[in-house]
Scaffold this active site. Structure first.
Site: not given
Ligand code: NDP
Length: 486
Positions: A44, A49, A52, A179, A183, A469, A474
């Site tokens: 984080c 976080c 970022k 995510y 982002e 408002h 709202e």
């Molecule tokens: P996510 O699991 O959210 O996303 C991973 C992405 O990669 C998905 O779109 C997935 O596709 C894709 N993917 C996985 N494997 C492959 C592959 N072999 N080839 C191509 N695409 C692939 O993980 P993140 O790393 O983005 O984030 C991890 C976690 O961290 C989040 O779930 C969240 O809990 C936390 N986080 C929270 C944030 C916030 O609160 N603002 C910010 C950043 C992270 P598919 O959907 O098809 O599986």
């Protein structure tokens, strides 16, 4: 004399581990040791976080200058200086790490800058060679980003690497639709990088409310992100080399890289080595200065001796725990991303507090993972709590209240960007089952809406609340008629 050196030994100095350690020591008077092999503050604070969000802020100033002109300000858009920002960011992270270290010190926690392995249910061995015994061990080692298994994947960066870039690439391919991918697409686009994003599925942000995902994707495209869905990387390699991993020039084998090292070593070190040629699953080839794999994260449990002492691990390598965060070995607990429950900082902190309550205050406290609000810091932001329309429909009959409009501030400046507010309401109980907001500062809004939803507020409770408002939010209390029922 006790057979233990400590009441508690925590492995991992991120948000969850630090909170548990300092509350156990500071509030409960427990003797606590903590080992961290990298920087204090964890994902984080050091590579997630916090940096970022600072990058999100940085990325939004460029467009603000354009908007300011529409409001009468004589402003010219300047250029973004990554090295100036990066220097400031680095010193801010140093400051925060020092804060984390002093929080531990002031609570009486003994810290070790070392890697820890578990050798028996009460003993950890540190990379310094020392061993320590504790009545309880808490694993809070978090997770790490992973690259997909493909040839030359090491040429791509992962999110950790972004914070170490010496200069911004001119063009960037982001792979993934979660995510982190979404982002960073917004951040890099806002900083002036040409961003292309490949997502293998039909729509980004799988699992979230479909209408909200659709609006986020549309806004990303409108802002200039070249988003391709149903698309993945087929092959990649250095430009000029045979781009496939078939042993041709540029492939891992031709680079003389041993197989076991191919998935390590961030592409950032190689960012200056010329463009990366990427072939998509549609057969198109394009060159990018850099590739970012935002393809998910895995729990950090490798080589910690866990299986050998009987700690059950799940399919992703996560520590399997019960509702009290206790593993299959009674003296060993785990919290945060390493348990692969809900990978969010505030959840890890909650789990740490519940662990202390359970183990050191004699008050068994299960962790409540229901109705957790969260925000995805896309541009515009997406704040969400509760069930998506699709999940709610599967559960019970619902009414959907939804509005989408051009908010006053950006509309005045000539922007067509829309915001969206949506409530998913149970027909029977009238409770708001889900609230989804796509709007600037939706993260701030959903925190407050989350209280009402967590309290079990009904649609009529929202209706009884007088609008503030003129604001965007709202609309959340003025939606009179459902747009559909299901
Ligand atoms: P996510 O699991 O959210 O996303 C991973 C992405 O990669 C998905 O779109 C997935 O596709 C894709 N993917 C996985 N494997 C492959 C592959 N072999 N080839 C191509 N695409 C692939 O993980 P993140 O790393 O983005 O984030 C991890 C976690 O961290 C989040 O779930 C969240 O809990 C936390 N986080 C929270 C944030 C916030 O609160 N603002 C910010 C950043 C992270 P598919 O959907 O098809 O599986």
């Amino acid at each position: 004399m006790s057979e233990f050196d400590y009441d508690l030994f925590v492995i991992g100095g991120g948000s969850g581990g630090v909170r548990a350690a300092r509350v156990a020591a500071g509030e409960c008077g427990a003797s606590v040791g903590l080992a961290e092999m990298d920087r204090y503050g964890g994902t984080c604070v050091i590579r997630g976080c916090v940096p970022k969000k600072l990058m999100v802020f940085a990325s939004e100033y460029g467009a603000m200058a354009d908007e300011a002109r529409a409001y009468g300000w004589d402003m010219t858009s300047g250029s973004f200086d990554w090295s100036a920002f990066h220097g400031h960011l680095t010193s801010e992270l140093d400051r925060l790490e020092a804060v984390y270290r002093s929080l531990l010190k002031n609570s009486g926690v003994e810290t070790f800058d070392a890697r820890a392995e578990i050798v028996d249910p009460h003993t950890v061995k540190l990379s310094t060679g020392e061993t320590r015994r504790a009545k309880h061990i808490l694993i809070a080692t978090g997770g790490r980003p992973v690259r997909p298994e493909m040839s030359n994947a090491h040429l791509g960066m992962v999110s950790d690497d972004i914070f170490h870039l010496e200069k911004l690439p001119k063009s960037l391919l982001i792979v993934g639709g979660g995510y982190i991918a979404c982002e960073f697409a917004g951040i890099m686009n806002g900083l002036g990088v040409e961003v292309t994003q490949f997502y293998r599925g039909a729509q980004i942000l799988r699992g979230f409310d479909e209408e909200a995902r659709g609006l986020v994707a549309e806004s990303m495209r409108d802002r200039g992100i070249d988003l391709h869905v149903g698309t993945n990387v087929l092959e990649m390699g250095r430009k000029g080399d045979a781009s496939s991993g078939d042993g041709g020039p540029g492939s891992d084998a031709a680079m003389g890289m041993p197989a076991q090292e191919r998935d390590h070593g961030a592409g950032v070190d190689e960012a200056g080595d010329g463009p990366i040629r990427v072939k998509s699953t549609h057969g198109h080839e394009r060159d990018f200065d850099a590739v970012l794999f935002a393809t998910g994260r895995v729990p950090n449990t490798a080589d910690m001796g866990l299986a050998a002492v009987g700690v059950e691990l799940g399919r992703n390598g996560q520590v399997v725990v019960n509702e009290y965060s206790q593993s299959s070995v009674p003296s060993i607990y785990a919290i945060g991303d390493v348990t692969d429950r809900v990978a969010l900082t505030p959840v890890a902190i909650r789990e740490g507090m519940a662990f202390v309550e359970t183990v050191f205050k004699g008050n068994p406290t299960p962790v409540d993972h229901d109705l957790i609000p969260s925000a995805i810091f896309t541009q515009p932001e997406f704040g969400t709590v509760g069930l998506s329309e699709e999940a709610a429909r599967d559960q019970e009959p619902v009414e959907i209240y939804c509005t989408s409009f051009r908010p006053m501030q950006s509309a005045f400046a000539g922007s067509d960007e829309r915001v969206m507010m949506k409530l998913v309401v149970s027909k029977e109980s009238r409770k708001v089952l889900g609230c989804h907001i796509v709007a600037p500062n939706a993260g701030e809004m959903i925190q407050l809406a989350g209280i009402a939803v967590k309290m079990g507020a009904t649609k009529e409770d929202f209706d009884r609340t007088v609008a503030v408002h003129p604001t965007m939010s709202e609309e959340i209390v003025t939606m009179r008629n459902p747009v559909r029922t299901a």
